[in-house]
Design an enzyme around this catalytic site. Structure first.
Site, PDB file in Angstrom:
ATOM      1  N   GLY A  86      -6.899   0.719   4.058  1.00  0.00           N
ATOM      2  CA  GLY A  86      -7.679  -0.060   4.740  1.00  0.00           C
ATOM      3  C   GLY A  86      -7.023  -0.803   5.930  1.00  0.00           C
TER       4      GLY A  86
ATOM      5  CG  ASP B  33     -12.087   4.541   2.222  1.00  0.00           C
ATOM      6  OD1 ASP B  33     -10.947   4.511   2.379  1.00  0.00           O
ATOM      7  OD2 ASP B  33     -12.874   3.563   1.823  1.00  0.00           O
TER       8      ASP B  33
ATOM      9  N   GLY C 162      -6.817  -1.705   1.042  1.00  0.00           N
ATOM     10  CA  GLY C 162      -7.934  -2.464   0.680  1.00  0.00           C
ATOM     11  C   GLY C 162      -7.917  -3.154  -0.822  1.00  0.00           C
TER      12      GLY C 162
ATOM     13  CD  GLU D 229      -6.859   5.905   0.978  1.00  0.00           C
ATOM     14  OE1 GLU D 229      -6.734   5.124   1.546  1.00  0.00           O
ATOM     15  OE2 GLU D 229      -6.426   7.090   1.239  1.00  0.00           O
TER      16      GLU D 229
END
Length: 478
Positions: free
Chosen positions: A158, A189, A109, A181
């Site tokens: 992402g 996530d 992301g 992350e």
């Protein structure tokens, strides 16, 4: 008067001359318009996600190759309404997603933009990215239309969220998957709290805490991908999918199986040598206990893992471990809702902005975490801040569909848990079994129709998890 003048002129020459003159003017004007249109099209920037229709298939192409197809809010808002439209279309039988170029499917992301918004005080705007991204991830997870993700290249963060919840995930020799992350002060996530705990043993805990990378066919053995197809076969596979006149998941699976490749001779799963150590060390519920267990191993693998974890954000490590333990028992919709609240808290705290600045902006690779040691993060304070606060603006999902296990897991390789049940004779209706290792392999080969990779996966698991007792029966080692 004009009409009289024309009539007085020689009709054959005058009218022809006028017509020819007008034709030349019109051709010139049209030519200018065509050239202007061509120039405009050549200079106009392409959309960051392209849509393609081919017979019964519909395709998303993530179109930011120079940025390794990193996902931003514009791309999320491009795909979401189109995905809803294709889901409702009777003409659409299968949806495909892939990345432009051959370097990346989606490298993650656009956390740099999100961190900049958070740093400037625009946290609600920054939350729009997380919220809408999770809504799209959940939509992909719960689609009725078959969804095929082609992971040809780097797939991180992402990019994993756009693919791992789909029934079909195709890896190639160029695939590289990771959830890094904790290295930037965030947490895994995009549904990581759901899919990571459902990988074999403590594989997901290890990958979520360390950000370790997997490549090629190893992503199939680990459970991230369902099929391994050499990249040179992808165009033919896409053509084949577009020719299907059914939205049957079983038929689509068989079509993909026609293009898969056998594992290379003597290929050994990258995590195999350390899988027992991973399960031993990462089964604990605190980061301190995991580190203590690794220290007892006294192996190069353990020492490297300790060094890796010590570089990560201490807060991220502790939140991630708790997130994975919580997610193990949650439904997928609840996992996304929990992650939405976690992301809001990370925007409020220090480490996420600091990690992005140090690793992605200034590229010093020396973030100053707060607290800067694992021991300095108080567990109760962490639990209170990240997991016990009621969300001020809870995530709203576009549909209510949810489940506790992936409904299409059968299209991937069998899990260790499935293999354990067969060894122990716990499969419904089978009764107690006395099978050899070869017979267990054959059970799964037959069950999956000879799916490529099944024999290798089952044999690898059995080599670690069973021993033969004096009565000749296989015993599963917990």
């Amino acid at each position: 008067m004009l009409r009289q003048s024309i009539r007085l002129a020689t009709p054959s020459k005058s009218l022809t001359a006028v017509a020819n003159n007008r034709l030349r003017v019109m051709q010139g004007w049209l030519g200018a318009r065509v050239n202007m249109s061509t120039t405009s099209a050549a200079t106009a920037p392409e959309a960051d996600v392209l849509h393609r229709k081919q017979l019964s298939s519909r395709t998303f192409i993530l179109n930011r190759p120079k940025a390794l197809n990193a996902l931003n809010l514009s791309m999320v808002r491009n795909m979401t309404p189109q995905l809803k439209a294709w889901e409702k279309s009777d003409l659409c039988k299968v949806i495909v997603i892939k990345g432009a170029g051959d370097r990346a499917f989606c490298a993650g992301g656009d956390v740099r933009s999100v961190a900049e918004l958070a740093q400037s005080g625009q946290k609600d705007v920054a939350m729009d990215f997380f919220g809408e991204e999770y809504q799209l991830n959940h939509m992909i997870a719960t689609l009725k239309t078959p969804f095929v993700a082609i992971l040809n290249g780097i797939t991180m963060g992402g990019g994993v969220g756009l693919s791992v919840h789909a029934p079909f995930r195709i890896a190639t020799e160029k695939t590289l998957i990771a959830m890094p992350e904790t290295n930037i002060g965030l947490f895994p996530d995009v549904g990581g709290s759901f899919f990571l705990p459902r990988l074999d043993g403590e594989t997901g805990t290890y990958l979520g805490l360390t950000g370790q990378r997997l490549t090629g066919i190893d992503t199939v053995f680990a459970g991230f991908a369902t099929h391994y197809v050499p990249s040179e076969r992808l165009p033919a596979l896409e053509d084949r999918l577009s020719e299907l006149e059914t939205d049957s998941h079983e038929v689509i699976n068989m079509a993909i199986e026609d293009f898969v490749s056998e594992p290379q001779p003597n290929h050994k799963y990258a995590l195999s040598a350390n899988r027992a150590a991973i399960d031993r060390c990462f089964r604990f519920n605190t980061v301190e206990e995991i580190l203590a267990a690794l220290e007892k191993e006294k192996t190069p693998f353990a020492e490297e893992t300790i060094a890796t974890m010590r570089r990560m954000s201490p807060t991220s490590l502790k939140v991630t471990l708790q997130q994975l333990r919580e997610g193990r028992h949650l439904k997928i919709a609840d996992c996304f809702k929990m992650e939405h609240q976690l992301s809001r808290q990370f925007l409020e705290d220090h480490d996420f902005v600091e990690g992005v600045k140090a690793l992605l902006v200034e590229k010093t690779n020396k973030p100053k975490w707060q607290p800067d040691t694992i021991e300095g993060v108080d567990r109760e304070t962490m639990l209170s801040a990240y997991f016990r606060n009621q969300p001020s603006k809870p995530l709203t999902l576009t549909n209510t569909t949810t489940w506790t296990e992936y409904p299409h897991a059968r299209f991937g390789l069998p899990s260790e848990e499935e293999i354990r049940r067969v060894v122990r004779g716990e499969v419904q209706g089978s009764g107690p079994l006395q099978l050899t290792t070869d017979e267990v392999v054959e059970v799964f080969a037959k069950k999956t129709g000879g799916k490529i990779g099944v024999r290798e996966k089952v044999a690898e698991v059995l080599s670690r998890k069973v021993e033969q007792g004096p009565d000749g029966k296989l015993k599963w080692i917990d």
